[in-house]
Structure formats: C-alpha cells, structure tokens
Design a protein around this motif. Structure first.
Motif, mmCIF file in Angstrom:
data_model
loop_
_atom_site.group_PDB
_atom_site.id
_atom_site.type_symbol
_atom_site.label_atom_id
_atom_site.label_comp_id
_atom_site.label_asym_id
_atom_site.label_seq_id
_atom_site.Cartn_x
_atom_site.Cartn_y
_atom_site.Cartn_z
ATOM 1 N N GLN A 42 -8.141 -7.784 3.964
ATOM 2 C CA GLN A 42 -8.169 -6.105 4.451
ATOM 3 C C GLN A 42 -9.363 -5.921 3.063
ATOM 4 O O GLN A 42 -9.089 -6.251 1.986
ATOM 5 C CB GLN A 42 -7.224 -5.674 4.007
ATOM 6 C CG GLN A 42 -7.237 -4.108 4.111
ATOM 7 C CD GLN A 42 -6.160 -3.192 3.940
ATOM 8 O OE1 GLN A 42 -5.044 -3.683 3.577
ATOM 9 N NE2 GLN A 42 -6.352 -1.846 3.698
ATOM 10 N N PRO A 43 -10.376 -5.453 3.583
ATOM 11 C CA PRO A 43 -11.571 -5.130 2.502
ATOM 12 C C PRO A 43 -11.045 -3.801 1.844
ATOM 13 O O PRO A 43 -10.619 -2.987 2.497
ATOM 14 C CB PRO A 43 -12.849 -4.656 3.403
ATOM 15 C CG PRO A 43 -12.309 -5.076 5.013
ATOM 16 C CD PRO A 43 -10.864 -5.252 4.917
ATOM 17 N N VAL A 44 -11.125 -3.987 0.374
ATOM 18 C CA VAL A 44 -10.899 -2.878 -0.361
ATOM 19 C C VAL A 44 -12.145 -2.495 -1.361
ATOM 20 O O VAL A 44 -12.536 -3.402 -1.919
ATOM 21 C CB VAL A 44 -9.748 -3.181 -1.124
ATOM 22 C CG1 VAL A 44 -9.424 -1.872 -2.197
ATOM 23 C CG2 VAL A 44 -8.470 -3.493 -0.186
ATOM 24 N N ARG A 45 -12.262 -1.386 -1.469
ATOM 25 C CA ARG A 45 -13.449 -1.114 -2.527
ATOM 26 C C ARG A 45 -13.051 -1.409 -3.589
ATOM 27 O O ARG A 45 -11.760 -1.049 -4.028
ATOM 28 C CB ARG A 45 -13.972 0.297 -2.193
ATOM 29 C CG ARG A 45 -14.630 0.826 -1.161
ATOM 30 C CD ARG A 45 -15.334 1.917 -1.526
ATOM 31 N NE ARG A 45 -15.917 2.341 0.032
ATOM 32 C CZ ARG A 45 -17.036 1.632 0.469
ATOM 33 N NH1 ARG A 45 -17.605 0.480 -0.112
ATOM 34 N NH2 ARG A 45 -17.233 2.175 1.867
ATOM 35 N N SER A 46 -13.690 -2.091 -4.685
ATOM 36 C CA SER A 46 -13.710 -2.660 -5.909
ATOM 37 C C SER A 46 -13.315 -1.150 -6.716
ATOM 38 O O SER A 46 -13.867 -0.341 -6.720
ATOM 39 C CB SER A 46 -14.751 -3.304 -6.789
ATOM 40 O OG SER A 46 -15.733 -2.355 -6.896
ATOM 41 N N GLY A 47 -12.170 -1.530 -7.413
ATOM 42 C CA GLY A 47 -11.648 -0.369 -8.254
ATOM 43 C C GLY A 47 -10.603 0.605 -7.544
ATOM 44 O O GLY A 47 -9.953 1.183 -8.267
ATOM 45 N N GLN A 48 -10.777 0.357 -6.119
ATOM 46 C CA GLN A 48 -9.565 1.098 -5.401
ATOM 47 C C GLN A 48 -8.380 0.306 -5.374
ATOM 48 O O GLN A 48 -8.145 -0.876 -5.525
ATOM 49 C CB GLN A 48 -10.285 1.106 -3.956
ATOM 50 C CG GLN A 48 -9.324 1.962 -3.106
ATOM 51 C CD GLN A 48 -9.816 1.718 -1.692
ATOM 52 O OE1 GLN A 48 -10.850 1.840 -1.351
ATOM 53 N NE2 GLN A 48 -8.958 1.959 -0.549
ATOM 54 N N GLN A 49 -7.175 1.039 -5.480
ATOM 55 C CA GLN A 49 -5.911 0.599 -5.476
ATOM 56 C C GLN A 49 -5.527 -0.103 -4.375
ATOM 57 O O GLN A 49 -5.934 0.411 -3.125
ATOM 58 C CB GLN A 49 -4.846 1.440 -6.017
ATOM 59 C CG GLN A 49 -4.797 2.005 -7.432
ATOM 60 C CD GLN A 49 -3.626 1.705 -7.943
ATOM 61 O OE1 GLN A 49 -2.577 2.314 -7.309
ATOM 62 N NE2 GLN A 49 -3.155 1.034 -8.935
ATOM 63 N N ILE A 50 -5.119 -1.280 -4.629
ATOM 64 C CA ILE A 50 -4.655 -2.091 -3.246
ATOM 65 C C ILE A 50 -3.329 -1.512 -2.795
ATOM 66 O O ILE A 50 -2.338 -1.358 -3.709
ATOM 67 C CB ILE A 50 -4.591 -3.753 -3.625
ATOM 68 C CG1 ILE A 50 -5.884 -4.044 -3.855
ATOM 69 C CG2 ILE A 50 -4.009 -4.295 -2.497
ATOM 70 C CD1 ILE A 50 -5.953 -5.472 -4.761
ATOM 71 N N PRO A 51 -3.140 -1.002 -1.532
ATOM 72 C CA PRO A 51 -1.839 -0.414 -0.975
ATOM 73 C C PRO A 51 -0.973 -1.431 -1.169
ATOM 74 O O PRO A 51 -1.070 -2.762 -1.047
ATOM 75 C CB PRO A 51 -2.090 -0.376 0.462
ATOM 76 C CG PRO A 51 -3.636 -0.360 0.516
ATOM 77 C CD PRO A 51 -3.969 -1.146 -0.580
ATOM 78 N N GLU A 52 0.203 -0.923 -1.691
ATOM 79 C CA GLU A 52 1.426 -1.542 -2.127
ATOM 80 C C GLU A 52 1.931 -2.586 -1.029
ATOM 81 O O GLU A 52 2.305 -3.886 -1.116
ATOM 82 C CB GLU A 52 2.557 -0.887 -2.631
ATOM 83 C CG GLU A 52 2.692 -1.040 -4.165
ATOM 84 C CD GLU A 52 3.866 -0.197 -4.671
ATOM 85 O OE1 GLU A 52 4.828 -0.482 -4.261
ATOM 86 O OE2 GLU A 52 3.562 0.900 -5.460
ATOM 87 N N GLU A 53 2.043 -2.122 0.237
ATOM 88 C CA GLU A 53 2.407 -2.742 1.192
ATOM 89 C C GLU A 53 1.496 -3.947 1.663
ATOM 90 O O GLU A 53 2.040 -5.135 2.098
ATOM 91 C CB GLU A 53 2.569 -2.036 2.703
ATOM 92 C CG GLU A 53 1.104 -1.418 3.039
ATOM 93 C CD GLU A 53 1.017 -0.138 2.436
ATOM 94 O OE1 GLU A 53 0.507 0.810 3.329
ATOM 95 O OE2 GLU A 53 1.685 0.459 1.472
#
Ligand SMILES: [Zn+2]
Length: 120
Positions: A42-53
């Motif tokens: 799952q791509p996540v923007r750097s600095g963005q919180q990774i969803p806990e799930e």
C-alpha cells in the motif's frame, strides 16, 4: 482525510519469480534457490501516518512513496526480504578442513575405501 472508503486504497501487487544461485552456508557450494515473491503493498506518502490496520495486516506492507516509484529498488528489496538468512542444501557435507589436521575419521576411511583421488 476521508473516512469510510475502506477497500478503495490503492494497492500495488508485486510478483517476482525466478531462480537465484545462492552460496550454501555449510559446504559453500552453489545452490539453486527458487524465488517466489507475491506481495501486496500500500503506497503511503512519506511522513504520512501508516494506518494502524495496515500494521496489523500481514498481507499488506506499506511503502513510503514520493513522486516516482523506484521499481527496481522495490523489487530488489522484496527479493532480499525473501532470501533465506543462511541458505543450506537439505543434504550436504561441510568441506574437509585444509591441511589434513583430521585424524582417522570414519569419513576419511570411507573415502579411501571408495578409492577417491585425494592428491595430498
Ligand atoms: Zn551445501
């Protein structure tokens, strides 16, 4: 932030198949090792919180992404993650110590019985 869009997150599926030549950690010989990687990311923007799930979900790994995706680096990482830490043949012998330090070992006796050409 939009809530309630489960299942709509972008997902990246990475599949790698092939065969690598690894070095057996016991006999130091080469061994063919089949690569089989099938990951969901799952791509996540750097600095963005990774969803806990996502952290709890073993099936999906989050990857930080900014701008372009470095596919080669991603593939390399996934393969490295999949590699065994200490690859070994299922059955093989450790190399004989150099210099003939070994006394009469049962294996040496067997080897001479077989008439193996130990040129020492
Ligand atoms: Zn081996």
């Amino acid at each position: 932030m939009v809530d309630g869009v489960e299942g709509l997150e972008p997902r990246l599926r990475l599949v790698v198949e092939g065969e690598l030549q690894l070095c057996c950690q016991r006999c130091l010989g080469g061994m063919a090792w089949p690569v089989k990687v099938d990951s969901s990311l799952q791509p996540v923007r750097s600095g963005q919180q990774i969803p806990e799930e996502e952290l709890e979900d073993d099936e999906v790994d989050a990857i930080e992404l900014d701008g372009e995706l470095d596919v080669l680096a991603l593939v390399e990482d996934e393969i490295l993650l999949a590699l065994p830490i200490a690859p070994r043949h299922q059955v093989c012998d450790a190399p004989q110590p150099e210099g003939g330090v070994s006394k009469e070992s049962p294996f040496a006796a067997l080897a001479s019985l077989r008439g193996s050409h130990s040129a020492n």
